[in-house]
Design an enzyme around this catalytic site. Structure first.
Site, PDB file in Angstrom:
ATOM      1  N   SER A 159     -25.643  13.309  -3.274  1.00  0.00           N
ATOM      2  CA  SER A 159     -26.902  13.815  -2.723  1.00  0.00           C
ATOM      3  C   SER A 159     -27.546  14.818  -3.672  1.00  0.00           C
ATOM      4  CB  SER A 159     -26.568  14.502  -1.404  1.00  0.00           C
ATOM      5  OG  SER A 159     -27.639  15.292  -0.987  1.00  0.00           O
TER       6      SER A 159
ATOM      7  N   TYR B 258     -21.265  20.765   3.761  1.00  0.00           N
ATOM      8  CA  TYR B 258     -21.561  19.337   3.528  1.00  0.00           C
ATOM      9  C   TYR B 258     -21.797  19.091   2.031  1.00  0.00           C
ATOM     10  CZ  TYR B 258     -24.503  15.248   2.823  1.00  0.00           C
ATOM     11  OH  TYR B 258     -25.037  14.085   2.313  1.00  0.00           O
TER      12      TYR B 258
ATOM     13  N   LYS C 135     -19.671  16.899  -1.163  1.00  0.00           N
ATOM     14  CA  LYS C 135     -20.220  15.953  -2.154  1.00  0.00           C
ATOM     15  C   LYS C 135     -19.849  16.389  -3.576  1.00  0.00           C
ATOM     16  CE  LYS C 135     -22.243  13.093   0.630  1.00  0.00           C
ATOM     17  NZ  LYS C 135     -21.583  11.796   0.867  1.00  0.00           N
TER      18      LYS C 135
HETATM   19  P1  NAD Z   1     -24.950   7.598   8.516  1.00  0.00           P
HETATM   20  O1  NAD Z   1     -24.285   8.664   9.317  1.00  0.00           O
HETATM   21  O2  NAD Z   1     -26.054   6.820   9.157  1.00  0.00           O
HETATM   22  O3  NAD Z   1     -23.858   6.573   7.987  1.00  0.00           O
HETATM   23  C1  NAD Z   1     -22.537   6.957   7.663  1.00  0.00           C
HETATM   24  C2  NAD Z   1     -21.591   5.977   8.342  1.00  0.00           C
HETATM   25  O4  NAD Z   1     -20.246   6.371   8.025  1.00  0.00           O
HETATM   26  C3  NAD Z   1     -21.717   6.006   9.862  1.00  0.00           C
HETATM   27  O5  NAD Z   1     -21.906   4.689  10.335  1.00  0.00           O
HETATM   28  C4  NAD Z   1     -20.384   6.585  10.340  1.00  0.00           C
HETATM   29  O6  NAD Z   1     -19.988   6.029  11.576  1.00  0.00           O
HETATM   30  C5  NAD Z   1     -19.445   6.230   9.189  1.00  0.00           C
HETATM   31  N1  NAD Z   1     -18.281   7.115   9.009  1.00  0.00           N
HETATM   32  C6  NAD Z   1     -18.273   8.466   8.877  1.00  0.00           C
HETATM   33  N2  NAD Z   1     -17.007   8.911   8.701  1.00  0.00           N
HETATM   34  C7  NAD Z   1     -16.210   7.814   8.682  1.00  0.00           C
HETATM   35  C8  NAD Z   1     -14.806   7.618   8.526  1.00  0.00           C
HETATM   36  N3  NAD Z   1     -13.957   8.637   8.360  1.00  0.00           N
HETATM   37  N4  NAD Z   1     -14.328   6.346   8.564  1.00  0.00           N
HETATM   38  C9  NAD Z   1     -15.167   5.293   8.747  1.00  0.00           C
HETATM   39  N5  NAD Z   1     -16.486   5.424   8.903  1.00  0.00           N
HETATM   40  C10 NAD Z   1     -17.007   6.662   8.871  1.00  0.00           C
HETATM   41  O7  NAD Z   1     -25.465   8.263   7.169  1.00  0.00           O
HETATM   42  P2  NAD Z   1     -26.462   7.705   6.057  1.00  0.00           P
HETATM   43  O8  NAD Z   1     -27.738   8.451   6.164  1.00  0.00           O
HETATM   44  O9  NAD Z   1     -26.474   6.233   6.071  1.00  0.00           O
HETATM   45  O10 NAD Z   1     -25.738   8.248   4.759  1.00  0.00           O
HETATM   46  C11 NAD Z   1     -24.805   7.466   4.036  1.00  0.00           C
HETATM   47  C12 NAD Z   1     -24.186   8.318   2.943  1.00  0.00           C
HETATM   48  O11 NAD Z   1     -25.217   8.833   2.120  1.00  0.00           O
HETATM   49  C13 NAD Z   1     -23.425   9.541   3.464  1.00  0.00           C
HETATM   50  O12 NAD Z   1     -22.280   9.728   2.670  1.00  0.00           O
HETATM   51  C14 NAD Z   1     -24.407  10.671   3.272  1.00  0.00           C
HETATM   52  O13 NAD Z   1     -23.762  11.896   3.106  1.00  0.00           O
HETATM   53  C15 NAD Z   1     -25.125  10.244   2.008  1.00  0.00           C
HETATM   54  N6  NAD Z   1     -26.478  10.812   1.902  1.00  0.00           N
HETATM   55  C16 NAD Z   1     -27.372  10.635   2.919  1.00  0.00           C
HETATM   56  C17 NAD Z   1     -28.634  11.214   2.831  1.00  0.00           C
HETATM   57  C18 NAD Z   1     -29.615  11.083   3.965  1.00  0.00           C
HETATM   58  O14 NAD Z   1     -30.581  11.857   3.992  1.00  0.00           O
HETATM   59  N7  NAD Z   1     -29.483  10.138   4.868  1.00  0.00           N
HETATM   60  C19 NAD Z   1     -28.999  11.928   1.668  1.00  0.00           C
HETATM   61  C20 NAD Z   1     -28.074  12.048   0.640  1.00  0.00           C
HETATM   62  C21 NAD Z   1     -26.813  11.490   0.763  1.00  0.00           C
END
Ligand code: NAD
Ligand code: UDP
Length: 332
Positions: free
Chosen positions: A124, A148, A152
């Site tokens: 991120s 958080y 990362k």
């Molecule tokens: P999200 O919460 O919609 O998706 C993450 C998925 O991971 C969820 O479906 C959740 O059920 C699953 N999960 C979490 N812990 C788990 C575990 N221990 N075992 C199995 N499944 C697990 O989030 P997103 O927005 O799709 O983000 C995806 C990735 O991108 C994340 O790592 C997030 O930190 C990163 N990210 C997101 C953003 C954003 O703004 N959405 C920005 C930068 C980085």
């Protein structure tokens, strides 16, 4: 090619799975559904006509993960799974360290044990903290302001160390800026639990009347109109970035920003949302939110040059598609 997509039922994961299926990759999802719903799988099938193999499993369960790796024989892994709520990570830091770090370490040991060499990891822009200048380049100093973000940064370090010891690995770290928007079908989008913290899901709920008013956090930032500036990127462009990373012939450990390279203020986004959707968003100015910075946007030159990354969608598309998804999912 068989790809393991962890967190594939989530917001960014589900859009990426659609792109993978459209390009005829075989997809296996592991997700414990802690922040997503099983129905996403049916929606993916409806959009693509293709099936995925799904395991409802926690990546922190090493034995279960080993069994899946033994059975499936993956060619590559895209690792989205993780907890992502900044505020909650400040309240319950251990939950974040445990979930995000242990899941990733388990994944890396399984990859090692079963000879899987290729990994794409979701990092991120939060790892840049408060940048010294803009646009942000990949070699800028790294620093975080909440647990958080620290997970990362720690995972990035773990990946660098594991790569150093195993130079035959092929690891891509993608640092996302602010993903918004939704699938054009209106079937997939962002659906956070409870009251949203992020701007677009909040705007959408105010437009739909589920929430009364948008608080704009701060009007005295050093930006074009005093409100915070971010680099909003359509989730479909972000998803495409993962396919480019998978297909990248360059091996080793690579880091890319995925953003549009363009900053947009809160007011600019809200005005665009109102204009393209012909809807009113009640708003008021309130105090700055703790920890927020004035402005953050990417230099995406490296991703353009090395991956051929190019954003297709505009802010207008992002606003339109976010609202379209919301209207199709009236219980938001
Ligand atoms: P999200 O919460 O919609 O998706 C993450 C998925 O991971 C969820 O479906 C959740 O059920 C699953 N999960 C979490 N812990 C788990 C575990 N221990 N075992 C199995 N499944 C697990 O989030 P997103 O927005 O799709 O983000 C995806 C990735 O991108 C994340 O790592 C997030 O930190 C990163 N990210 C997101 C953003 C954003 O703004 N959405 C920005 C930068 C980085
Ligand atoms: N923001 C806002 N009101 C909200 C949510 C966010 O004014 O209800 C602002 C926030 O201060 C920031 C921008 O919108 O300037 C994007 O915030 P978001 O939480 O979506 O992303 P991040 O701050 O993590 O980049």
């Amino acid at each position: 090619m068989k790809i393991l997509v962890t967190g594939g039922c989530g917001y960014i994961g589900s859009h990426t799975v659609v792109k993978l299926l459209e390009e005829k990759f075989e997809v296996v999802i592991i997700d414990n559904l802690v922040n997503s719903k099983r129905e996403v799988l049916e929606k993916i099938k409806k959009i693509t006509g293709s099936d995925v193999t799904f395991y409802q499993e926690d990546l922190c369960n090493l034995d279960a993960l080993k069994n899946i790796f033994k059975k499936e024989k993956f060619d590559a892994v895209i690792h989205f799974a993780g907890l992502k709520a900044v505020g909650e990570s400040v309240q319950i830091p251990l939950k974040y360290y445990q979930n995000n770090l242990i899941s990733t370490m388990n994944l890396l040991s399984c990859m090692q044990e079963y000879g899987v060499k290729k990994l794409v990891f979701s990092s991120s822009a939060t790892v840049y903290g408060n940048p010294k200048s803009l646009p942000i380049k990949e070699d800028f100093p790294l620093q975080t302001t909440n647990p958080y973000g620290t997970t990362k940064l720690m995972i990035e370090q773990i990946l660098k160390d594991v790569y150093q010891a195993n130079p035959d690995l092929d690891i891509t770290i993608l640092r996302y800026f602010n993903p918004i928007g939704a699938h054009k079908s209106g079937l997939l989008g962002e659906d956070p639990n409870g009251i949203p913290n992020n701007l677009m899901p909040y705007v959408v709920r105010v437009a739909m009347g589920t929430l009364p008013v948008l608080s704009i956090f701060g009007s005295d930032y050093n930006t074009i109109d005093g409100t915070g500036v971010r680099d909003y990127i359509h989730v479909l462009d972000l998803a495409k970035g993962h396919l480019l990373a998978l297909k990248n012939p360059k091996s080793g450990l690579k880091i890319y920003n995925l953003g549009t390279g363009k900053g947009t203020s809160v007011l600019e986004l809200v005005n665009m949302f109102e204009k393209v959707n012909q809807v009113k968003v009640n708003k008021k100015f309130t105090a700055r939110r703790d920890g927020d910075i004035d402005a953050c946007y990417a230099s995406n030159e490296k991703a353009m040059k090395e991956l051929g990354f190019k954003c297709e969608y505009t802010l207008e598309d992002m606003c339109k598609d976010s609202y379209n998804y919301a209207k199709n999912n009236i219980n938001l």
